[in-house]
Design a protein around this motif. Structure first.
Motif, PDB file in Angstrom:
ATOM      1  N   ASP A   1     -10.986   8.557  10.368  1.00 32.28           N
ATOM      2  CA  ASP A   1      -9.547   8.459  10.850  1.00 32.28           C
ATOM      3  C   ASP A   1      -9.517   7.111  11.903  1.00 32.28           C
ATOM      4  N   LEU A   2      -9.052   6.073  11.083  1.00 33.22           N
ATOM      5  CA  LEU A   2      -9.267   4.836  11.856  1.00 33.22           C
ATOM      6  C   LEU A   2      -7.945   4.335  12.543  1.00 33.22           C
ATOM      7  N   ARG A   3      -7.021   5.461  12.502  1.00 36.93           N
ATOM      8  CA  ARG A   3      -5.625   5.131  13.158  1.00 36.93           C
ATOM      9  C   ARG A   3      -5.592   4.775  14.668  1.00 36.93           C
ATOM     10  N   SER A   4      -6.592   5.133  15.262  1.00 42.87           N
ATOM     11  CA  SER A   4      -6.596   4.794  16.872  1.00 42.87           C
ATOM     12  C   SER A   4      -7.472   3.618  17.254  1.00 42.87           C
ATOM     13  N   GLN A   5      -8.662   3.630  16.370  1.00 39.91           N
ATOM     14  CA  GLN A   5      -9.857   2.619  16.619  1.00 39.91           C
ATOM     15  C   GLN A   5      -9.985   1.357  16.030  1.00 39.91           C
ATOM     16  N   ALA A   6      -9.138   1.301  14.817  1.00 37.41           N
ATOM     17  CA  ALA A   6      -9.365   0.291  14.051  1.00 37.41           C
ATOM     18  C   ALA A   6      -8.820  -1.057  14.574  1.00 37.41           C
ATOM     19  N   GLY A   7      -8.062  -1.239  15.721  1.00 42.03           N
ATOM     20  CA  GLY A   7      -7.701  -2.533  16.055  1.00 42.03           C
ATOM     21  C   GLY A   7      -8.873  -3.205  17.088  1.00 42.03           C
ATOM     22  N   SER A   8      -9.731  -2.374  17.634  1.00 45.11           N
ATOM     23  CA  SER A   8     -10.634  -2.874  18.576  1.00 45.11           C
ATOM     24  C   SER A   8     -11.899  -3.082  17.971  1.00 45.11           C
ATOM     25  N   TRP A   9     -12.105  -2.946  16.648  1.00 44.50           N
ATOM     26  CA  TRP A   9     -13.211  -3.505  15.716  1.00 44.50           C
ATOM     27  C   TRP A   9     -13.114  -4.315  14.864  1.00 44.50           C
ATOM     28  N   GLY A  10     -11.654  -4.902  14.705  1.00 44.35           N
ATOM     29  CA  GLY A  10     -11.667  -6.030  13.609  1.00 44.35           C
ATOM     30  C   GLY A  10     -11.542  -5.643  12.412  1.00 44.35           C
ATOM     31  N   LEU A  11     -11.277  -4.137  12.299  1.00 40.88           N
ATOM     32  CA  LEU A  11     -11.156  -3.696  10.840  1.00 40.88           C
ATOM     33  C   LEU A  11      -9.927  -3.816  10.198  1.00 40.88           C
ATOM     34  N   LEU A  12      -8.765  -4.382  10.924  1.00 38.85           N
ATOM     35  CA  LEU A  12      -7.677  -4.439  10.083  1.00 38.85           C
ATOM     36  C   LEU A  12      -7.002  -5.967  10.270  1.00 38.85           C
ATOM     37  N   LEU A  13      -7.932  -6.951  10.411  1.00 40.20           N
ATOM     38  CA  LEU A  13      -7.638  -8.288  10.465  1.00 40.20           C
ATOM     39  C   LEU A  13      -6.919  -8.652   8.955  1.00 40.20           C
ATOM     40  N   PRO A  14      -5.833  -9.427   9.070  1.00 46.37           N
ATOM     41  CA  PRO A  14      -5.091  -9.759   7.965  1.00 46.37           C
ATOM     42  C   PRO A  14      -5.812 -10.198   6.884  1.00 46.37           C
ATOM     43  N   ASP A  15      -6.792 -11.028   6.685  1.00 45.60           N
ATOM     44  CA  ASP A  15      -7.586 -11.844   5.711  1.00 45.60           C
ATOM     45  C   ASP A  15      -9.006 -11.683   5.885  1.00 45.60           C
ATOM     46  N   ASN A  16      -9.370 -10.949   6.608  1.00 42.20           N
ATOM     47  CA  ASN A  16     -10.871 -11.025   6.929  1.00 42.20           C
ATOM     48  C   ASN A  16     -11.437  -9.418   6.879  1.00 42.20           C
ATOM     49  N   TYR A  17     -12.299  -9.367   5.783  1.00 43.79           N
ATOM     50  CA  TYR A  17     -12.477  -7.924   5.415  1.00 43.79           C
ATOM     51  C   TYR A  17     -13.930  -7.469   5.939  1.00 43.79           C
ATOM     52  N   GLU A  18     -14.801  -8.604   6.417  1.00 44.09           N
ATOM     53  CA  GLU A  18     -16.215  -8.617   6.682  1.00 44.09           C
ATOM     54  C   GLU A  18     -16.589  -7.134   7.361  1.00 44.09           C
ATOM     55  N   ALA A  19     -15.734  -6.906   8.497  1.00 44.07           N
ATOM     56  CA  ALA A  19     -16.268  -5.365   9.229  1.00 44.07           C
ATOM     57  C   ALA A  19     -15.827  -4.505   8.443  1.00 44.07           C
ATOM     58  N   SER A  20     -14.571  -4.383   7.916  1.00 46.36           N
ATOM     59  CA  SER A  20     -14.098  -3.190   7.032  1.00 46.36           C
ATOM     60  C   SER A  20     -14.996  -2.701   5.908  1.00 46.36           C
ATOM     61  N   GLN A  21     -15.506  -3.933   5.095  1.00 49.81           N
ATOM     62  CA  GLN A  21     -16.428  -3.770   4.128  1.00 49.81           C
ATOM     63  C   GLN A  21     -17.658  -3.142   4.524  1.00 49.81           C
ATOM     64  N   ALA A  22     -18.108  -3.416   5.651  1.00 46.38           N
ATOM     65  CA  ALA A  22     -19.484  -2.872   6.210  1.00 46.38           C
ATOM     66  C   ALA A  22     -19.291  -1.466   6.635  1.00 46.38           C
ATOM     67  N   LEU A  23     -18.001  -1.053   7.253  1.00 47.25           N
ATOM     68  CA  LEU A  23     -18.041   0.207   7.480  1.00 47.25           C
ATOM     69  C   LEU A  23     -17.581   1.035   6.278  1.00 47.25           C
ATOM     70  N   GLY A  24     -17.004   0.668   5.282  1.00 43.60           N
ATOM     71  CA  GLY A  24     -16.763   1.505   4.063  1.00 43.60           C
ATOM     72  C   GLY A  24     -18.172   1.762   3.456  1.00 43.60           C
ATOM     73  N   PHE A  25     -18.830   0.626   3.336  1.00 43.68           N
ATOM     74  CA  PHE A  25     -20.442   0.878   2.580  1.00 43.68           C
ATOM     75  C   PHE A  25     -21.023   2.078   3.359  1.00 43.68           C
ATOM     76  N   ARG A  26     -21.059   1.846   4.750  1.00 45.31           N
ATOM     77  CA  ARG A  26     -21.766   2.729   5.623  1.00 45.31           C
ATOM     78  C   ARG A  26     -21.394   4.251   5.489  1.00 45.31           C
ATOM     79  N   LEU A  27     -20.035   4.447   5.525  1.00 47.24           N
ATOM     80  CA  LEU A  27     -19.401   5.551   5.520  1.00 47.24           C
ATOM     81  C   LEU A  27     -19.610   6.278   4.122  1.00 47.24           C
ATOM     82  N   ARG A  28     -19.405   5.496   2.825  1.00 44.28           N
ATOM     83  CA  ARG A  28     -19.660   6.078   1.610  1.00 44.28           C
ATOM     84  C   ARG A  28     -21.196   6.377   1.544  1.00 44.28           C
ATOM     85  N   ALA A  29     -21.896   5.537   2.082  1.00 43.98           N
ATOM     86  CA  ALA A  29     -23.357   5.941   1.824  1.00 43.98           C
ATOM     87  C   ALA A  29     -23.687   7.229   2.676  1.00 43.98           C
TER      88      ALA A  29
END
Length: 237
Positions: free
Chosen positions: A149-177
């Motif tokens: 659940d990223l609904r409370s933490q996403a803003g502080s980690w740069g996971l929901l930047l409009p056009d930059n997916y670097e942090a969210s892609q790294a998170l997705g890879f780690r979580l899935r793994a």
């Protein structure tokens, strides 16, 4: 920025009548729509390839979905295809394109605004002329999963930047793994909306086709959409 994975809680998500919008150009895939047991798919593929050598282009890379997490039956194409047709040429918010993610909004408006944003980016990038463009289809489905659940933490980690997916892609890879079934997060394109990105097709169910939609490109943005069933046109505001 270092993400503290231990700070991400897991929440039970149970959405009925959630919405995904896809391009109508993608037809159902016969293998996934059949009622055959997914465990039998390799044998079916082997037999059918003898008469249809281009079969795998339709199915995609089936090896990307663990056998125990594959689904079959009416509508299964809508859930399986995002995981078997992936490419590093088409990265997205939580994947660099090496694995699939099924993105779903908790309402029609969320799915609409998420897709018109990305369609508009494509139209601008390819310098398309103004006019009514590609047809889309609404898929109504259910999502039931325990998701990070990223609904409370996403803003502080740069996971929901409009056009930059670097942090969210790294998170997705780690979580899935590490065995995650996916994420739930605030919609970037529709205020107060929510989205999920699930990592396996068996976390969604009961997909049915809803409306057919046309998007209108005015040369700068998608400004209208049309319900192809009724002909009613709506302005994007």
């Amino acid at each position: 920025m270092v993400i503290d994975f231990s700070a991400i809680s897991v929440s039970a998500i149970d959405w009925r009548g959630a919405v995904r919008i896809i391009r109508s150009v993608f037809p159902p895939i016969d293998l996934f729509e059949d009622i055959a047991d997914p465990a039998d798919w390799p044998l079916i593929i082997s037999a059918e390839q003898k008469t249809n050598p281009r079969l795998m282009e339709t199915i995609g890379n089936l090896d990307l979905v663990p056998e125990t997490r594959r689904i079959a039956g009416p509508g299964a194409s809508y859930l399986m295809a995002p995981f078997t047709h992936v490419s590093t040429d088409r990265p997205n918010r939580f994947s660099d394109g090496t694995f699939g993610v099924l993105y779903v909004g908790n309402s029609f408006e969320v799915a609409l605004f998420e897709t018109i944003h990305h369609h508009g980016q494509f139209m601008a990038r390819t310098n398309e002329p103004a006019g009514w463009t590609s047809q889309f289809r609404e898929i109504v489905l259910d999502v039931s999963a325990r998701l990070h659940d990223l609904r409370s933490q996403a803003g502080s980690w740069g996971l929901l930047l409009p056009d930059n997916y670097e942090a969210s892609q790294a998170l997705g890879f780690r979580l899935r793994a590490t065995g995650s079934d996916g994420v739930v997060y605030p919609s970037v394109r529709y205020p107060d909306g929510e989205c999920v990105g699930v990592f396996y097709p068996d976390r969604a169910a009961n997909p049915i086709q809803g409306r057919h939609l046309d998007y209108h490109w005015n040369g700068t943005t998608v400004d209208l959409y049309r319900d192809a069933n009724t002909g009613q046109v709506y302005r994007i505001v």
